[in-house]
Design an enzyme around this catalytic site. Structure first.
Site, PDB file in Angstrom:
ATOM      1  N   SER A  79       0.842  -1.202   0.000  1.00 47.68           N
ATOM      2  CA  SER A  79       0.000   0.000   0.000  1.00 47.68           C
ATOM      3  C   SER A  79       0.872   1.245   0.000  1.00 47.68           C
ATOM      4  O   SER A  79       2.041   1.191   0.389  1.00 47.68           O
ATOM      5  CB  SER A  79      -0.939  -0.015   1.209  1.00 47.68           C
ATOM      6  N   GLU A 130       1.007   5.506   0.909  1.00 48.52           N
ATOM      7  CA  GLU A 130       0.381   6.621   1.630  1.00 48.52           C
ATOM      8  C   GLU A 130       0.739   7.939   0.934  1.00 48.52           C
ATOM      9  O   GLU A 130       1.904   8.250   0.731  1.00 48.52           O
ATOM     10  CB  GLU A 130       0.883   6.638   3.077  1.00 48.52           C
ATOM     11  N   ASP A 172      -1.254  14.957  15.361  1.00 46.76           N
ATOM     12  CA  ASP A 172      -0.221  15.725  16.058  1.00 46.76           C
ATOM     13  C   ASP A 172      -0.738  17.121  16.354  1.00 46.76           C
ATOM     14  O   ASP A 172      -1.646  17.597  15.679  1.00 46.76           O
ATOM     15  CB  ASP A 172       1.036  15.799  15.179  1.00 46.76           C
ATOM     16  N   PHE A 175      12.146  14.156  10.247  1.00 47.35           N
ATOM     17  CA  PHE A 175      11.044  13.229  10.542  1.00 47.35           C
ATOM     18  C   PHE A 175      11.344  12.380  11.785  1.00 47.35           C
ATOM     19  O   PHE A 175      10.478  12.184  12.627  1.00 47.35           O
ATOM     20  CB  PHE A 175      10.797  12.294   9.353  1.00 47.35           C
ATOM     21  N   HIS A 205       3.439  -1.002   3.999  1.00 45.00           N
ATOM     22  CA  HIS A 205       2.809   0.301   3.726  1.00 45.00           C
ATOM     23  C   HIS A 205       3.928   1.314   3.466  1.00 45.00           C
ATOM     24  O   HIS A 205       4.739   1.579   4.356  1.00 45.00           O
ATOM     25  CB  HIS A 205       1.984   0.704   4.957  1.00 45.00           C
TER      26      HIS A 205
HETATM   27  C1  LIG Z   1       0.317   4.999  10.156  1.00 48.01           C
HETATM   28  C2  LIG Z   1       0.238   6.418  10.682  1.00 48.01           C
HETATM   29  C3  LIG Z   1      -0.518   7.362  10.000  1.00 48.01           C
HETATM   30  C4  LIG Z   1      -0.617   8.684  10.471  1.00 48.01           C
HETATM   31  N1  LIG Z   1      -1.369   9.613   9.780  1.00 48.01           N
HETATM   32  C5  LIG Z   1      -1.517  10.870  10.255  1.00 48.01           C
HETATM   33  C6  LIG Z   1      -2.359  11.824   9.594  1.00 48.01           C
HETATM   34  O1  LIG Z   1      -2.930  11.546   8.550  1.00 48.01           O
HETATM   35  N2  LIG Z   1      -2.472  13.076  10.139  1.00 48.01           N
HETATM   36  C7  LIG Z   1      -1.823  13.425  11.302  1.00 48.01           C
HETATM   37  O2  LIG Z   1      -1.975  14.561  11.765  1.00 48.01           O
HETATM   38  N3  LIG Z   1      -1.034  12.531  11.964  1.00 48.01           N
HETATM   39  C8  LIG Z   1      -0.866  11.274  11.467  1.00 48.01           C
HETATM   40  N4  LIG Z   1      -0.069  10.365  12.140  1.00 48.01           N
HETATM   41  C9  LIG Z   1       0.649  10.799  13.331  1.00 48.01           C
HETATM   42  C10 LIG Z   1      -0.205  10.569  14.612  1.00 48.01           C
HETATM   43  O3  LIG Z   1      -1.365  11.364  14.553  1.00 48.01           O
HETATM   44  C11 LIG Z   1       0.679  10.957  15.792  1.00 48.01           C
HETATM   45  O4  LIG Z   1       1.664  10.000  16.001  1.00 48.01           O
HETATM   46  C12 LIG Z   1      -0.043  11.318  17.079  1.00 48.01           C
HETATM   47  O5  LIG Z   1       0.910  11.954  17.944  1.00 48.01           O
HETATM   48  C13 LIG Z   1      -0.636  10.136  17.837  1.00 48.01           C
HETATM   49  O6  LIG Z   1      -1.679   9.582  17.162  1.00 48.01           O
HETATM   50  P1  LIG Z   1      -2.389   8.231  17.702  1.00 48.01           P
HETATM   51  O7  LIG Z   1      -3.537   7.985  16.812  1.00 48.01           O
HETATM   52  O8  LIG Z   1      -1.407   7.155  17.898  1.00 48.01           O
HETATM   53  O9  LIG Z   1      -2.886   8.802  19.119  1.00 48.01           O
HETATM   54  P2  LIG Z   1      -3.333   8.110  20.473  1.00 48.01           P
HETATM   55  O10 LIG Z   1      -3.612   6.673  20.286  1.00 48.01           O
HETATM   56  O11 LIG Z   1      -4.409   8.953  21.034  1.00 48.01           O
HETATM   57  O12 LIG Z   1      -2.008   8.208  21.359  1.00 48.01           O
HETATM   58  C14 LIG Z   1      -1.421   9.456  21.718  1.00 48.01           C
HETATM   59  C15 LIG Z   1      -0.717   9.304  23.077  1.00 48.01           C
HETATM   60  O13 LIG Z   1      -1.689   9.118  24.091  1.00 48.01           O
HETATM   61  C16 LIG Z   1      -1.556   7.820  24.706  1.00 48.01           C
HETATM   62  N5  LIG Z   1      -2.917   7.270  24.756  1.00 48.01           N
HETATM   63  C17 LIG Z   1      -3.590   6.604  23.792  1.00 48.01           C
HETATM   64  N6  LIG Z   1      -4.834   6.304  24.182  1.00 48.01           N
HETATM   65  C18 LIG Z   1      -4.966   6.823  25.416  1.00 48.01           C
HETATM   66  C19 LIG Z   1      -6.021   6.858  26.340  1.00 48.01           C
HETATM   67  N7  LIG Z   1      -7.222   6.284  26.046  1.00 48.01           N
HETATM   68  N8  LIG Z   1      -5.828   7.480  27.534  1.00 48.01           N
HETATM   69  C20 LIG Z   1      -4.631   8.041  27.838  1.00 48.01           C
HETATM   70  N9  LIG Z   1      -3.560   8.036  26.976  1.00 48.01           N
HETATM   71  C21 LIG Z   1      -3.731   7.435  25.800  1.00 48.01           C
HETATM   72  C22 LIG Z   1      -0.648   7.008  23.781  1.00 48.01           C
HETATM   73  O14 LIG Z   1       0.137   6.064  24.470  1.00 48.01           O
HETATM   74  C23 LIG Z   1       0.212   8.092  23.146  1.00 48.01           C
HETATM   75  O15 LIG Z   1       1.315   8.442  23.957  1.00 48.01           O
HETATM   76  C24 LIG Z   1       0.071   9.051  11.670  1.00 48.01           C
HETATM   77  C25 LIG Z   1       0.851   8.089  12.348  1.00 48.01           C
HETATM   78  C26 LIG Z   1       0.952   6.784  11.865  1.00 48.01           C
HETATM   79  C27 LIG Z   1       1.806   5.782  12.600  1.00 48.01           C
END
Ligand SMILES: Cc1cc2nc3c(=O)[nH]c(=O)nc-3n(C[C@H](O)[C@H](O)[C@H](O)COP(=O)(O)OP(=O)(O)OC[C@H]3O[C@@H](n4cnc5c(N)ncnc54)[C@H](O)[C@@H]3O)c2cc1C
Length: 293
Positions: free
Chosen positions: A14, A16, A108, A217, A267
């Site tokens: 895939s 991105e 982020d 990055f 990916h």
């Molecule tokens: C494959 C991939 C695609 C991405 N695509 C994008 C994109 O399109 N746009 C963009 O802006 N960013 C993107 N990112 C970056 C991502 O948004 C960041 O890494 C962001 O800082 C964390 O996202 P997450 O979904 O893992 O967040 P979360 O799962 O919410 O985690 C964030 C932090 O909070 C902690 N946490 C998680 N759940 C909880 C909870 N329920 N209670 C308390 N703490 C918790 C986690 O351990 C972590 O430290 C991508 C990252 C990856 C790996």
């Protein structure tokens, strides 16, 4: 088709892509997709920009990739800067446009901010977005994971607990943050399995495009640059063309090892540039993903 169904049948390749900043940039993204389509990707995903500026184009490119290029798609969606109702609206539009897959992310902090702060009435974590999607829609849903731990995590165990929660809330599969040392991926998969995480964990691979880009990055996402790669990045610090060629060789070796070890798919973080991923796929000549003119 839901991507989890693809993962059951094959080991998907895939790509991105990222939406452009302005509508003028849309044709260039679709052109890069067109150039890479000859390697028969199983799906493509389109990132969701922080700060609001590129969101409309995420939806547009995702929908166009599915309709015009005929490729299965996954829309990225984050919790940044939007209320639950606004995010619900995005999901409704994606659903109405025939998009069947979403990767649920927290996102982020917007540029210039160091801490993620949910808007009033927004989702604080990817897990909350995931629950909302599963309760209201029929999308196939993926989530992000971090072989070296997320930068905000207290430690690797706490990080893994939240990854597990993503799966419990309904993530069909996980896609990893970029890494340049496969040992982090293999260790993570082992720890995840031991913790009871049983969904496919697809490695995300970012070929080096320039020394500066990789340094930027990896600083942002906390991924390690192994010393052999670090020396090459220093060597080609002022020579982007050689850095890119080195990146093709490095990623070829990285993906070959991952593939040989049986990863569920790969990916590629394309960053809208087709050159490196084309060369890597030429080098790898994976079954079903050889160039088809
Ligand atoms: C494959 C991939 C695609 C991405 N695509 C994008 C994109 O399109 N746009 C963009 O802006 N960013 C993107 N990112 C970056 C991502 O948004 C960041 O890494 C962001 O800082 C964390 O996202 P997450 O979904 O893992 O967040 P979360 O799962 O919410 O985690 C964030 C932090 O909070 C902690 N946490 C998680 N759940 C909880 C909870 N329920 N209670 C308390 N703490 C918790 C986690 O351990 C972590 O430290 C991508 C990252 C990856 C790996």
């Amino acid at each position: 088709m839901k991507i989890i169904e693809i993962l059951k049948k094959t080991r998907p390749i895939s790509y991105e892509f990222s939406p452009p900043r302005t509508a003028d940039g849309i044709p260039a993204v679709l052109e890069a997709l067109d150039e890479l389509k000859v390697y028969r990707p199983d799906f493509v995903s389109v990132t969701y920009g922080a700060g609001g500026s590129t969101r409309a184009f995420t939806e547009e490119i995702t929908v166009q990739a599915k309709k015009v290029a005929g490729v299965e798609v996954m829309a990225h969606l984050t919790c940044v800067g939007q209320t639950k109702e606004e995010i619900h609206g995005v999901l409704e539009r994606l659903d109405a446009a025939g998009v069947e897959n979403v990767i649920a992310l927290r996102g982020d902090p917007p540029r210039g901010e160091t801490e993620f702060v949910p808007v009033a009435g927004g989702f604080p974590h990817a897990t909350d977005l995931l629950s909302h999607i599963k309760a209201n829609f029929k999308f196939g849903v993926a989530a992000a994971c971090y072989p070296e731990g997320h930068t905000e995590s207290v430690d690797l165990d706490a990080d893994l607990d939240y990854i597990k929660l993503k799966v419990e809330k309904g993530a069909d599969f996980l896609v990893t943050q970029l890494f340049y040392d496969n040992r982090y991926y293999f260790d993570f998969v082992e720890r995840a399995k031991a913790a009871g995480i049983d969904v496919p964990i697809v490695p995300g691979v970012l070929p080096v495009l320039s020394s500066a880009q990789v340094r930027r990055f990896t600083t942002l996402c906390g991924s390690t640059i192994p010393s052999d790669l670090g020396k090459l990045l220093d060597k080609y610090a002022d020579d982007d063309s050689s850095a890119r060629d080195m990146g093709v060789e490095y990623a070829t070796a990285q993906v070959r090892e991952l593939w040989d070890q049986g990863v569920p798919g790969v990916h590629f973080y394309v960053l809208n540039r087709s050159y490196s991923v084309s060369r890597i796929l030429d080098n790898l000549a994976l079954p079903g993903h050889q160039r088809e003119d």
